[in-house]
Design a protein around this motif. Sequence first.
Motif, PDB file in Angstrom:
ATOM      1  N   ASP A   1     -40.247  27.348   8.781  1.00  0.00           N
ATOM      2  CA  ASP A   1     -38.921  27.254   7.718  1.00  0.00           C
ATOM      3  C   ASP A   1     -39.312  26.397   6.937  1.00  0.00           C
ATOM      4  O   ASP A   1     -39.576  24.727   8.151  1.00  0.00           O
ATOM      5  CB  ASP A   1     -38.470  27.296   8.699  1.00  0.00           C
TER       6      ASP A   1
ATOM      7  N   ASP B   1     -40.601  36.426  -3.464  1.00  0.00           N
ATOM      8  CA  ASP B   1     -41.014  35.287  -2.610  1.00  0.00           C
ATOM      9  C   ASP B   1     -42.445  35.164  -3.489  1.00  0.00           C
ATOM     10  O   ASP B   1     -43.140  36.358  -3.166  1.00  0.00           O
ATOM     11  CB  ASP B   1     -40.398  35.442  -1.754  1.00  0.00           C
TER      12      ASP B   1
ATOM     13  N   ARG C   1     -42.217  27.956  -1.926  1.00  0.00           N
ATOM     14  CA  ARG C   1     -40.738  27.463  -2.099  1.00  0.00           C
ATOM     15  C   ARG C   1     -40.846  26.405  -2.929  1.00  0.00           C
ATOM     16  O   ARG C   1     -40.855  25.630  -2.544  1.00  0.00           O
ATOM     17  CB  ARG C   1     -39.745  27.719  -0.766  1.00  0.00           C
ATOM     18  N   GLU C   2     -40.085  26.067  -4.033  1.00  0.00           N
ATOM     19  CA  GLU C   2     -39.614  25.477  -4.529  1.00  0.00           C
ATOM     20  C   GLU C   2     -38.490  24.011  -4.118  1.00  0.00           C
ATOM     21  O   GLU C   2     -37.228  24.674  -3.420  1.00  0.00           O
ATOM     22  CB  GLU C   2     -38.794  25.209  -5.423  1.00  0.00           C
ATOM     23  N   LEU C   3     -38.725  23.343  -3.338  1.00  0.00           N
ATOM     24  CA  LEU C   3     -38.064  22.281  -2.509  1.00  0.00           C
ATOM     25  C   LEU C   3     -36.662  21.681  -3.373  1.00  0.00           C
ATOM     26  O   LEU C   3     -36.279  20.615  -2.572  1.00  0.00           O
ATOM     27  CB  LEU C   3     -39.336  21.667  -1.502  1.00  0.00           C
TER      28      LEU C   3
ATOM     29  N   ASP D   1     -43.339  24.026  -1.826  1.00  0.00           N
ATOM     30  CA  ASP D   1     -44.483  24.269  -0.425  1.00  0.00           C
ATOM     31  C   ASP D   1     -45.263  25.705  -0.349  1.00  0.00           C
ATOM     32  O   ASP D   1     -44.777  26.167  -0.701  1.00  0.00           O
ATOM     33  CB  ASP D   1     -43.877  24.772   0.610  1.00  0.00           C
TER      34      ASP D   1
ATOM     35  N   THR E   1     -45.128  28.658   1.276  1.00  0.00           N
ATOM     36  CA  THR E   1     -44.642  30.072   0.910  1.00  0.00           C
ATOM     37  C   THR E   1     -44.634  29.664  -0.796  1.00  0.00           C
ATOM     38  O   THR E   1     -43.187  31.099  -1.505  1.00  0.00           O
ATOM     39  CB  THR E   1     -43.323  29.115   1.881  1.00  0.00           C
TER      40      THR E   1
ATOM     41  N   ALA F   1     -37.641  32.782  -5.485  1.00  0.00           N
ATOM     42  CA  ALA F   1     -37.758  32.376  -4.589  1.00  0.00           C
ATOM     43  C   ALA F   1     -35.520  32.939  -4.324  1.00  0.00           C
ATOM     44  O   ALA F   1     -35.302  32.869  -4.556  1.00  0.00           O
ATOM     45  CB  ALA F   1     -37.310  30.153  -4.282  1.00  0.00           C
ATOM     46  N   GLY F   2     -35.500  33.361  -2.806  1.00  0.00           N
ATOM     47  CA  GLY F   2     -34.617  34.259  -2.150  1.00  0.00           C
ATOM     48  C   GLY F   2     -33.861  35.432  -2.899  1.00  0.00           C
ATOM     49  O   GLY F   2     -32.423  35.621  -3.319  1.00  0.00           O
TER      50      GLY F   2
ATOM     51  N   TRP G   1     -39.322  29.026 -11.583  1.00  0.00           N
ATOM     52  CA  TRP G   1     -39.521  30.145 -11.127  1.00  0.00           C
ATOM     53  C   TRP G   1     -39.705  31.967 -11.558  1.00  0.00           C
ATOM     54  O   TRP G   1     -40.129  32.709 -11.850  1.00  0.00           O
ATOM     55  CB  TRP G   1     -39.807  30.243  -9.939  1.00  0.00           C
TER      56      TRP G   1
END
Length: 504
Positions: free
Chosen positions: A120, A43, A155-157, A150, A153, A38-39, A26
């Motif tokens: 979440d 984001d 977000r890399e899961l 996801d 969001t 992310a984080g 990312w």
Amino acid sequence: MSARERGWSTVAEPVERPTDEPLNRWGKWKDSKYLKRAGGSRDWQLAAGSAVLGLVVAAGAVLAAGPWDSGQRKAEQDRAAAQERAGGAHHQRSTPAGPGPAPSAPAVLAPLGASAGVTDPVGASSLKSVLAPVLGTPALGTVRTAVVVDTATGRELYAQGADTPMTPASTVKIATGVAVLSALGPGHRIATTVRASADSRTVTLVGGGDPTLDKAALRGLAADTARALRDSGTGDVELTYDTSRYSGPALHPIGPNENITPVSALMVGGGRLDGSDRGPAPRTDDPAGDAARAFAGLLDDAGVTTGSEPSPGRAGKGSRTVATHLSEPLSALVERALANSDNDIAEALVRQTALKAGEPASFAGGRRAVTDRLKKLGLPLAGANLADGSGLDRADKVTAGLLTGLLALAADPDHPELRPVLTGLPVAGFTGTLDDRYPADSRGTGVVRAKTGTLTGVNALAGTALDAQGRLLAFAFLASGTTSPSEAESTLDALATTLVTGTR
């Protein structure tokens, strides 16, 4: 998997070096408005409406007669047309205003028993515990990479080798679809025309690059041409045909093959000789000549006699257009290319992208145009080599991170013009190249949508899945060094089903 998609080769896939080093792709997207780290201070923001899209896509495609026949995307198509930024000839008329907003996610998900208001996403640790053991099975060969995101969001899961370039096989068609839709818009249509000389003695059939041109379309062109020539009092004509819109070699690097016809701006029925509309088939080695000869016969039927065999040529100065046929819109062509893994359509889409970019409509020009288009969209292209549009070329290289980025971008509500990339994905157990995969009792059936990819020693699956909470997840699983296609495919299907169930 059925044989319809395979571009079998006798050359074994080189084994790439696996890596266990943690990768964070990312960071390469930090300047894109679509992604944020992310984080960290940024984001990646993709609206939660993506989950709604996933439910509509999964249910709608199963109920519809075919992915491109469904009316499930009408509102999004109207919106895309209303705000379409791309230019070019033969676009549909824009509507003055887009439709109202779609229902909110809670209203759609609640009846399905989903937990409305949950924000979440599933934790990365949970996915690692169920995905890692499956990814480690011998069926996936010597090198395997994976990314799960996801889309709501960003977000890399889960990620394993996210930035490792791999041979994608036909999953590269996802990049082809995003590029052409971004460049030209979903409403763009490809024109095939007939031009008559100033004295109406010479007629030229001009190919525009529509690989779906069929005999019915040729018959319509012949009827319109005959009508125009009768008005000018013309009887016999000389027939020529023009393929100059495309340049470079017509033969794909894979060589003569039942998976693709020599690439030409003029062909009928994809150059297939058996009347089929998908999968491997005997192919003509002269698609343009065959099309011109068929057109000559239809002109004769319409009362216009062609005095000799059609010959290559270009309309002269002072010629006029007497007949035009427009293809289905690009939205439908992209969906068909993805659902059936149609290599002829895919190569045509790349050349349309090249023409829009001012590049030669060739393999080389297409590679430059598609790469540049994806770069403008802020996608992670490190290590990527988009050698063709179909994925038959083993020189193609993409990363799992790029594929999930393409899918997530297509789910972005700010890019309705890219939605056909999602709606064209085969539905597990129902449509396209997944119609004979996933048993009826699989939790992935009807819920997973994914583009398949298969070459000798290469197996891939990239698409979307709805998890137990109704979230739309984008995933890409790439494997090389595989020895059993059926075992590799079953394992990839199991990985995608795991995203739905959350368990092995």
